[in-house]
Design an enzyme around this catalytic site. Structure first.
Site, PDB file in Angstrom:
ATOM      1  CG  ASN A   6      -1.691   1.341   1.351  1.00 17.72           C
ATOM      2  OD1 ASN A   6      -1.571   2.051   0.426  1.00 17.72           O
ATOM      3  ND2 ASN A   6      -2.445   1.208   2.234  1.00 17.72           N
ATOM      4  CD1 TRP A   7       3.218   0.753  -2.959  1.00 17.30           C
ATOM      5  CD2 TRP A   7       3.477   2.226  -5.127  1.00 17.30           C
ATOM      6  NE1 TRP A   7       4.266  -0.033  -3.979  1.00 17.30           N
ATOM      7  CE2 TRP A   7       3.647   0.968  -4.739  1.00 17.30           C
ATOM      8  CE3 TRP A   7       3.672   3.126  -5.761  1.00 17.30           C
ATOM      9  CZ2 TRP A   7       4.744   0.561  -6.157  1.00 17.30           C
ATOM     10  CZ3 TRP A   7       4.118   2.977  -6.681  1.00 17.30           C
ATOM     11  CH2 TRP A   7       4.593   1.167  -7.227  1.00 17.30           C
ATOM     12  CE  LYS A   8      -0.030   2.965   4.613  1.00 21.32           C
ATOM     13  NZ  LYS A   8       0.078   3.255   6.516  1.00 21.32           N
TER      14      LYS A   8
ATOM     15  CG  HIS B   1      -5.894   2.230   4.614  1.00 20.54           C
ATOM     16  ND1 HIS B   1      -5.469   3.434   6.190  1.00 20.54           N
ATOM     17  CD2 HIS B   1      -4.655   0.915   4.990  1.00 20.54           C
ATOM     18  CE1 HIS B   1      -3.962   2.276   6.762  1.00 20.54           C
ATOM     19  NE2 HIS B   1      -4.034   2.364   6.054  1.00 20.54           N
TER      20      HIS B   1
ATOM     21  CD  GLU C  17      -2.824   5.712   7.187  1.00 20.78           C
ATOM     22  OE1 GLU C  17      -2.395   5.749   5.515  1.00 20.78           O
ATOM     23  OE2 GLU C  17      -2.350   4.907   6.851  1.00 20.78           O
TER      24      GLU C  17
ATOM     25  CD  GLU D 190      -3.492  -2.385   7.574  1.00 21.37           C
ATOM     26  OE1 GLU D 190      -2.439  -2.706   6.480  1.00 21.37           O
ATOM     27  OE2 GLU D 190      -4.100  -1.012   7.039  1.00 21.37           O
TER      28      GLU D 190
ATOM     29  N   GLY E 270       2.924   2.394  10.722  1.00 24.21           N
ATOM     30  CA  GLY E 270       3.338   2.851  10.482  1.00 24.21           C
ATOM     31  C   GLY E 270       4.293   4.089  12.229  1.00 24.21           C
TER      32      GLY E 270
ATOM     33  CB  SER F 289       5.480  -1.525  12.017  1.00 20.26           C
ATOM     34  OG  SER F 289       4.895  -0.127  12.463  1.00 20.26           O
TER      35      SER F 289
ATOM     36  N   GLY G 238       2.996  -0.525   4.363  1.00 16.01           N
ATOM     37  CA  GLY G 238       2.858   0.612   3.962  1.00 16.01           C
ATOM     38  C   GLY G 238       4.278   0.768   3.564  1.00 16.01           C
ATOM     39  N   GLY G 239       5.265   1.288   4.257  1.00 22.90           N
ATOM     40  CA  GLY G 239       6.415   1.593   4.838  1.00 22.90           C
ATOM     41  C   GLY G 239       7.528   0.531   4.029  1.00 22.90           C
TER      42      GLY G 239
HETATM   43  P1  PGA Z   1       2.691  -0.001   7.796  1.00 17.33           P
HETATM   44  O1  PGA Z   1       1.354   0.277   6.453  1.00 17.33           O
HETATM   45  O2  PGA Z   1       3.779  -1.457   6.732  1.00 17.33           O
HETATM   46  O3  PGA Z   1       3.555   1.758   7.170  1.00 17.33           O
HETATM   47  O4  PGA Z   1       2.523   0.705   8.876  1.00 17.33           O
HETATM   48  C1  PGA Z   1       0.770  -0.874   6.730  1.00 17.33           C
HETATM   49  C2  PGA Z   1      -0.649  -0.103   5.987  1.00 17.33           C
HETATM   50  O5  PGA Z   1      -1.328   0.919   6.694  1.00 17.33           O
HETATM   51  O6  PGA Z   1      -1.283  -0.981   5.014  1.00 17.33           O
END
Ligand code: PGA
Length: 251
Positions: free
Chosen positions: A9-11, A95, A97, A167, A173, A213, A234-235
């Protein structure tokens, strides 16, 4: 057996050049992987360019969100058909967010899941508790509500299109990953819930990803859990080396 599924997930990251470079690097690095389903979810505006870079690779394209209406006066929204038109197989829905920063409700998320499945997209339904909810011992209640509401009205033939991503919001994050035990406990609970809502066969087929994470150093431990079928990353999905290392560990 459930085939492992790792999605990036590149956000709201990358630019056109960076997105194409990342996709090209991953396609090259992962070209021999057959035992893991792989997807990347770039920002909407780079989907088309990334689709070109992935071309005939074994990496599928996903979107980070989708709207439930087919077309019309919905300024700023993107339909299922548009996503399919640019080559998407998957769409992340709900998600954290979007739930907590943008204000998406379970009801809206349910409409998106339904529309995605009807159009032939494979939704990744994200669920997970906030830190204060975990501390108040409400994890099971929160996740149960999110799953029941997110999948409301979906029959078993439809629900097989869904991947669930657990999640925990406190792990996203933050660098704080859920322990393998914490992940497995909630994943097993989710699978039990799916068995109650549908049946054992459906529950045994639906993949449940962990997200929060996830990185190369904790991939093996998380994926060793019986009910962890993949990762939503994500990251660590923004670097070819890290994301490729995770997928190779799983393969
Ligand atoms: P993260 O994000 O790996 O940067 O914690 C995961 C996500 O929100 O899908």
């Amino acid at each position: 057996m459930r085939k492992p599924f790792i999605a990036g997930n590149w956000k709201m990251n990358t630019d056109r050049r960076g997105a194409v470079g990342l996709a090209t690097g991953l396609a090259q690095e992962l070209r021999d992987i057959e035992t893991v389903d792989i997807a990347v979810c770039p920002p909407f505006v780079y989907l088309d360019a990334v689709a070109g870079a992935l071309n005939s690779s074994n990496i599928a394209l996903g979107a980070q969100d989708v709207y439930f209406e087919p077309n019309g006066a919905f300024t700023g929204e993107i339909s299922c058909a548009m996503l399919k038109d640019v080559g998407c197989t998957y769409a992340i829905v709900g998600h954290s967010e979007r739930r907590h920063k943008i204000g998406e409700t379970d009801e809206l998320i349910n409409k998106k899941i339904s529309a995605a499945i009807s159009s032939g997209l494979l939704p990744i339904l994200c669920v997970g508790e906030l830190l204060e909810q975990r501390q108040a011992d409400k994890t099971e209640a929160v996740v149960t509500t999110q799953i029941k509401a997110g999948l409301a009205g979906l029959h078993s033939d439809k629900v097989l299109a869904v991947t669930v991503a657990y999640e925990p919001v406190w792990a996203i994050g933050t660098g704080v990953t859920a322990t393998a035990e914490q992940a497995q406990e909630v994943h097993a609970m989710i699978r039990g819930l799916l068995a109650d809502m549908y049946d054992q066969s459906v529950a045994g087929q639906i993949r449940i990803q962990y997200g929060g994470s996830a990185k190369p150093a904790n991939t093996a431990e998380l994926m060793a859990c019986g009910d962890v079928d993949g990762l939503l990353v994500g990251g660590a999905s923004l670097k070819v080396d890290d994301f490729a290392a995770m997928i190779k560990t799983v393969a």
